[in-house]
Design a protein around this motif. Sequence first.
Motif, PDB file in Angstrom:
ATOM      1  N   HIS A 107       5.566  30.182 -17.205  1.00 18.25           N
ATOM      2  CA  HIS A 107       6.891  29.880 -17.736  1.00 18.25           C
ATOM      3  C   HIS A 107       7.650  31.201 -17.824  1.00 18.25           C
ATOM      4  O   HIS A 107       7.285  32.077 -18.591  1.00 18.25           O
ATOM      5  CB  HIS A 107       6.786  29.242 -19.121  1.00 18.25           C
ATOM      6  CG  HIS A 107       8.111  29.058 -19.780  1.00 18.25           C
ATOM      7  ND1 HIS A 107       9.016  28.126 -19.345  1.00 18.25           N
ATOM      8  CD2 HIS A 107       8.696  29.700 -20.805  1.00 18.25           C
ATOM      9  CE1 HIS A 107      10.106  28.199 -20.085  1.00 18.25           C
ATOM     10  NE2 HIS A 107       9.928  29.144 -20.986  1.00 18.25           N
ATOM     11  N   VAL A 108       8.646  31.330 -16.967  1.00 17.78           N
ATOM     12  CA  VAL A 108       9.401  32.577 -16.914  1.00 17.78           C
ATOM     13  C   VAL A 108      10.749  32.344 -17.561  1.00 17.78           C
ATOM     14  O   VAL A 108      11.495  31.451 -17.166  1.00 17.78           O
ATOM     15  CB  VAL A 108       9.584  33.046 -15.448  1.00 17.78           C
ATOM     16  CG1 VAL A 108      10.344  34.349 -15.399  1.00 17.78           C
ATOM     17  CG2 VAL A 108       8.242  33.199 -14.773  1.00 17.78           C
ATOM     18  N   GLN A 109      11.051  33.143 -18.577  1.00 13.63           N
ATOM     19  CA  GLN A 109      12.356  33.034 -19.222  1.00 13.63           C
ATOM     20  C   GLN A 109      13.093  34.350 -19.072  1.00 13.63           C
ATOM     21  O   GLN A 109      12.498  35.381 -18.815  1.00 13.63           O
ATOM     22  CB  GLN A 109      12.218  32.660 -20.688  1.00 13.63           C
ATOM     23  CG  GLN A 109      11.489  33.699 -21.524  1.00 13.63           C
ATOM     24  CD  GLN A 109      11.295  33.225 -22.948  1.00 13.63           C
ATOM     25  OE1 GLN A 109      11.068  32.059 -23.185  1.00 13.63           O
ATOM     26  NE2 GLN A 109      11.373  34.140 -23.871  1.00 13.63           N
ATOM     27  N   GLY A 110      14.398  34.282 -19.186  1.00 12.23           N
ATOM     28  CA  GLY A 110      15.206  35.491 -19.096  1.00 12.23           C
ATOM     29  C   GLY A 110      15.518  35.898 -17.673  1.00 12.23           C
ATOM     30  O   GLY A 110      15.985  37.007 -17.431  1.00 12.23           O
ATOM     31  N   ILE A 111      15.268  35.017 -16.709  1.00 17.25           N
ATOM     32  CA  ILE A 111      15.547  35.355 -15.318  1.00 17.25           C
ATOM     33  C   ILE A 111      16.898  34.754 -14.931  1.00 17.25           C
ATOM     34  O   ILE A 111      17.223  33.642 -15.333  1.00 17.25           O
ATOM     35  CB  ILE A 111      14.406  34.863 -14.403  1.00 17.25           C
ATOM     36  CG1 ILE A 111      14.446  35.558 -13.059  1.00 17.25           C
ATOM     37  CG2 ILE A 111      14.401  33.373 -14.240  1.00 17.25           C
ATOM     38  CD1 ILE A 111      13.150  35.430 -12.269  1.00 17.25           C
ATOM     39  N   ARG A 112      17.686  35.537 -14.210  1.00 13.94           N
ATOM     40  CA  ARG A 112      19.000  35.039 -13.804  1.00 13.94           C
ATOM     41  C   ARG A 112      19.356  35.570 -12.423  1.00 13.94           C
ATOM     42  O   ARG A 112      18.810  36.583 -11.988  1.00 13.94           O
ATOM     43  CB  ARG A 112      20.071  35.432 -14.807  1.00 13.94           C
ATOM     44  CG  ARG A 112      20.374  36.914 -14.851  1.00 13.94           C
ATOM     45  CD  ARG A 112      21.518  37.253 -15.807  1.00 13.94           C
ATOM     46  NE  ARG A 112      21.993  38.595 -15.595  1.00 13.94           N
ATOM     47  CZ  ARG A 112      22.892  38.959 -14.684  1.00 13.94           C
ATOM     48  NH1 ARG A 112      23.440  38.072 -13.916  1.00 13.94           N
ATOM     49  NH2 ARG A 112      23.253  40.223 -14.543  1.00 13.94           N
ATOM     50  N   ALA A 154      11.018  43.757 -20.308  1.00 18.10           N
ATOM     51  CA  ALA A 154      10.311  43.160 -21.445  1.00 18.10           C
ATOM     52  C   ALA A 154       9.963  41.691 -21.168  1.00 18.10           C
ATOM     53  O   ALA A 154       8.850  41.249 -21.457  1.00 18.10           O
ATOM     54  CB  ALA A 154      11.147  43.278 -22.715  1.00 18.10           C
ATOM     55  N   ASP A 155      10.906  40.926 -20.597  1.00 13.20           N
ATOM     56  CA  ASP A 155      10.615  39.529 -20.262  1.00 13.20           C
ATOM     57  C   ASP A 155       9.534  39.435 -19.195  1.00 13.20           C
ATOM     58  O   ASP A 155       8.687  38.549 -19.222  1.00 13.20           O
ATOM     59  CB  ASP A 155      11.886  38.801 -19.789  1.00 13.20           C
ATOM     60  CG  ASP A 155      12.812  38.458 -20.942  1.00 13.20           C
ATOM     61  OD1 ASP A 155      12.348  38.389 -22.101  1.00 13.20           O
ATOM     62  OD2 ASP A 155      14.013  38.246 -20.681  1.00 13.20           O
ATOM     63  N   TYR A 156       9.567  40.350 -18.240  1.00 12.79           N
ATOM     64  CA  TYR A 156       8.557  40.389 -17.184  1.00 12.79           C
ATOM     65  C   TYR A 156       7.172  40.659 -17.794  1.00 12.79           C
ATOM     66  O   TYR A 156       6.201  39.983 -17.472  1.00 12.79           O
ATOM     67  CB  TYR A 156       8.928  41.465 -16.169  1.00 12.79           C
ATOM     68  CG  TYR A 156       7.956  41.657 -15.042  1.00 12.79           C
ATOM     69  CD1 TYR A 156       7.699  40.646 -14.124  1.00 12.79           C
ATOM     70  CD2 TYR A 156       7.295  42.873 -14.873  1.00 12.79           C
ATOM     71  CE1 TYR A 156       6.812  40.833 -13.070  1.00 12.79           C
ATOM     72  CE2 TYR A 156       6.411  43.059 -13.816  1.00 12.79           C
ATOM     73  CZ  TYR A 156       6.176  42.044 -12.929  1.00 12.79           C
ATOM     74  OH  TYR A 156       5.306  42.229 -11.885  1.00 12.79           O
ATOM     75  N   LEU A 157       7.101  41.624 -18.693  1.00 15.83           N
ATOM     76  CA  LEU A 157       5.834  41.931 -19.349  1.00 15.83           C
ATOM     77  C   LEU A 157       5.369  40.758 -20.217  1.00 15.83           C
ATOM     78  O   LEU A 157       4.169  40.465 -20.288  1.00 15.83           O
ATOM     79  CB  LEU A 157       5.960  43.207 -20.185  1.00 15.83           C
ATOM     80  CG  LEU A 157       6.198  44.493 -19.396  1.00 15.83           C
ATOM     81  CD1 LEU A 157       6.485  45.656 -20.335  1.00 15.83           C
ATOM     82  CD2 LEU A 157       5.026  44.807 -18.489  1.00 15.83           C
TER      83      LEU A 157
END
Length: 181
Positions: A102-107, A137-140
Amino acid sequence: YQIQKPIIVQTSLDDDRPEWTQRTVFEKNGKVYFTGGFADGADYAVSIRCANAEALKSAVQAISQYIRAEFSEYVHGSNSAYREGIERYFSDGIAIFSENIHVQGIRQAGLYYEEMFSPALMQSTYNVFVKLEMSKADYLNAKAQVLKKLRDRFKNDGEIQAKDKAEKLLEDLKDDIKTQT
């Protein structure tokens, strides 16, 4: 022969597309970028969605490849009679959890397209490239999510060494996340 000889139209050396279209994953200014492309699409909007799917696939692969690379030393370094079983178990675990990231913060941070006219088809086709971005940070955090799931699975299945390795990597990631925020 000369009439039927293939003609080089463009190479990567003389490609005038934006530089980011030639890189799958890269970091810049505290952000991680993932790109994807789709060529010869008949419909512009569908071509964008296909390029976007390729970029998302790059993101998921980057996360799962990191996990694989970090665990490979443990898996290949094991001197256990059950080495094959652990290696297979680990590979299966990565495959399952990589599919459920679940990846969040991607645009979407960039879009480049080329409309091409095909004389043979007598219609336009589209080459589309999409650039997605997310904070480091979202990636980590996404990598940490996968590690947590793996750790829990290893714990539930009694794979203590693998669980310990996952916990160590998780602690290292938490330290990286703290430095990013």
